[in-house]
Design an enzyme around this catalytic site. Structure first.
Site, PDB file in Angstrom:
ATOM      1  N   ALA A 182       0.849  -1.185   0.000  1.00 49.81           N
ATOM      2  CA  ALA A 182       0.000   0.000   0.000  1.00 49.81           C
ATOM      3  C   ALA A 182       0.889   1.241   0.000  1.00 49.81           C
ATOM      4  O   ALA A 182       1.862   1.311   0.759  1.00 49.81           O
ATOM      5  CB  ALA A 182      -0.898   0.001   1.228  1.00 49.81           C
ATOM      6  N   HIS A 198      -2.467  -4.590  -4.672  1.00 48.31           N
ATOM      7  CA  HIS A 198      -1.824  -4.331  -3.377  1.00 48.31           C
ATOM      8  C   HIS A 198      -2.792  -4.583  -2.232  1.00 48.31           C
ATOM      9  O   HIS A 198      -4.009  -4.554  -2.391  1.00 48.31           O
ATOM     10  CB  HIS A 198      -1.269  -2.902  -3.308  1.00 48.31           C
ATOM     11  N   CYS A 199      -2.226  -4.866  -1.069  1.00 50.21           N
ATOM     12  CA  CYS A 199      -2.984  -4.864   0.185  1.00 50.21           C
ATOM     13  C   CYS A 199      -2.196  -3.938   1.101  1.00 50.21           C
ATOM     14  O   CYS A 199      -1.931  -2.803   0.722  1.00 50.21           O
ATOM     15  CB  CYS A 199      -3.162  -6.281   0.735  1.00 50.21           C
ATOM     16  N   SER A 200      -1.808  -4.381   2.264  1.00 49.70           N
ATOM     17  CA  SER A 200      -0.963  -3.546   3.111  1.00 49.70           C
ATOM     18  C   SER A 200       0.508  -3.812   2.787  1.00 49.70           C
ATOM     19  O   SER A 200       1.208  -2.957   2.259  1.00 49.70           O
ATOM     20  CB  SER A 200      -1.256  -3.818   4.588  1.00 49.70           C
ATOM     21  N   THR A 238      -2.720  -9.952  -1.306  1.00 55.88           N
ATOM     22  CA  THR A 238      -2.277  -9.745  -2.692  1.00 55.88           C
ATOM     23  C   THR A 238      -1.878 -11.069  -3.334  1.00 55.88           C
ATOM     24  O   THR A 238      -2.275 -11.381  -4.465  1.00 55.88           O
ATOM     25  CB  THR A 238      -1.091  -8.761  -2.720  1.00 55.88           C
TER      26      THR A 238
END
EC number: 3.1.3.48
Length: 325
Positions: free
Chosen positions: A99, A235-237, A243
């Site tokens: 992210a 994306h994620c974190s 992801t």
């Protein structure tokens, strides 16, 4: 340690596996073997002093051999914590990344722009457990936001049960303009799994449908940059758990559609060879199996119903033919 090899399963073998009483034990051992397998790769660029502040997490580094290299700019390096990951259909289908941070949002949009990306998939919420994903787009319809030379304007927002779809127009200060569809899946908690299999499956199928529309549109525009469609930015974190699961499921669905086989462990190994540390949490790996179980069942049932309908139609036509004679 020798490298693990897993064979592909046909749909009946796969369904037998997930229905076995020791399914969780079998998949736990499978995941442990994958996690123990050594992955070749270096992290030299991630560990450079000037790049460390560009990593969201100190222990989530970026492979050198698959990293996205940005064009150098004045007072700006070529580093972003992002890797190319192959899909089932073609290479570099995805760019898996973390992210964006405030100091990397401009680099994020440089990545989108240079690859002509038309789809962004965000697998986390803006705020989770007091952790904030930097607002790299404006979530108000008609609003805009600027990062360096890039202006991102929000033209449309559609809110669904488990995801938000936003249309963005990106410009770079010239006459060039790029439309990007931004998908946010809102039902996957950090370090957990969604409550509902169908929500995630429907989301993945929605994005796959949008990508097919992009490919058709690019064909009409005679898009000639590279041999493959522009990569989907995911994306994620940290860009490794949710992801990785998204890329795994997208690839597994594509494989099943093309060959009627499922290769979850070998697909994960391939992803982990390109993006460090993907799907290291066991419950996320289990959940991928459950999503594929649902997809396989739905597909097999649909095919069975179609076959039954075709047989019934053939019999009906045969009866009519006999009556006519």
């Amino acid at each position: 340690m020798s490298r693990c090899k897993f064979r592909s399963l046909n749909y009946s073998e796969f369904l037998n596996l997930v229905e076995k009483s020791d399914f969780e034990e079998v998949v736990t051992r499978e995941h442990e073997k994958i996690m123990a397998q050594k992955v070749d790769g270096t992290f030299n660029e991630s560990m450079k002093l000037e790049n460390r502040k560009l990593n969201r997490y100190l222990d989530m580094l970026c492979f050198d051999h698959t990293r996205v290299t940005l064009p150098a700019e004045k007072n700006r390096g070529d580093y972003i914590n992002a890797n190319y990951v192959d899909g089932y259909e073609y290479k570099k289908k995805f760019i898996c990344t973390q992210a964006p941070l405030q100091q990397t949002a401009y680099d994020f949009w440089r990545t989108v722009w240079m690859h002509h990306t038309r789809i962004i998939v965000m697998m986390c919420k803006k705020k989770e457990n007091r952790k904030q994903c930097f607002a790299y787009w404006n979530d108000i319809e008609g609003g805009d936001i600027v990062f360096g030379k890039f202006k991102i304007t929000t033209t449309q927002i559609e809110t669904h049960l488990s995801y938000i779809e936003t249309t963005l127009l990106v410009t770079d200060g010239t006459s060039a303009i790029q439309e990007v569809t931004h998908f946010v899946f809102t039902q996957w908690p950090d370090y957990g799994v969604p409550n509902d299999v169908m929500n995630l499956l429907n989301f993945i199928l929605t994005v796959k449908s949008a990508q097919k529309d992009v490919i058709r549109q690019l064909a009409q525009e005679r898009f000639k940059i590279g041999d493959n469609p522009p990569p989907i930015v995911v994306h994620c974190s940290a860009g490794v758990g949710r992801t990785g699961a998204y890329c795994l499921l997208d690839s597994a669905i594509s494989e099943f559609d093309a060959c009627a086989t499922i290769s979850i462990p070998s697909t994960l190994i391939n992803i982990r060879n390109q993006r460090y540390y993907c799907i290291f949490i066991l419950p996320q790996y289990f959940f991928c199996y459950r999503v594929m179980e649902r997809y396989v069942n739905l597909t097999v049932n649909k095919v069975s119903k179609k076959l039954i309908a075709n047989v019934a139609t053939a019999l009906f036509n045969k009866v009519l033919h006999l009556k006519d004679n």
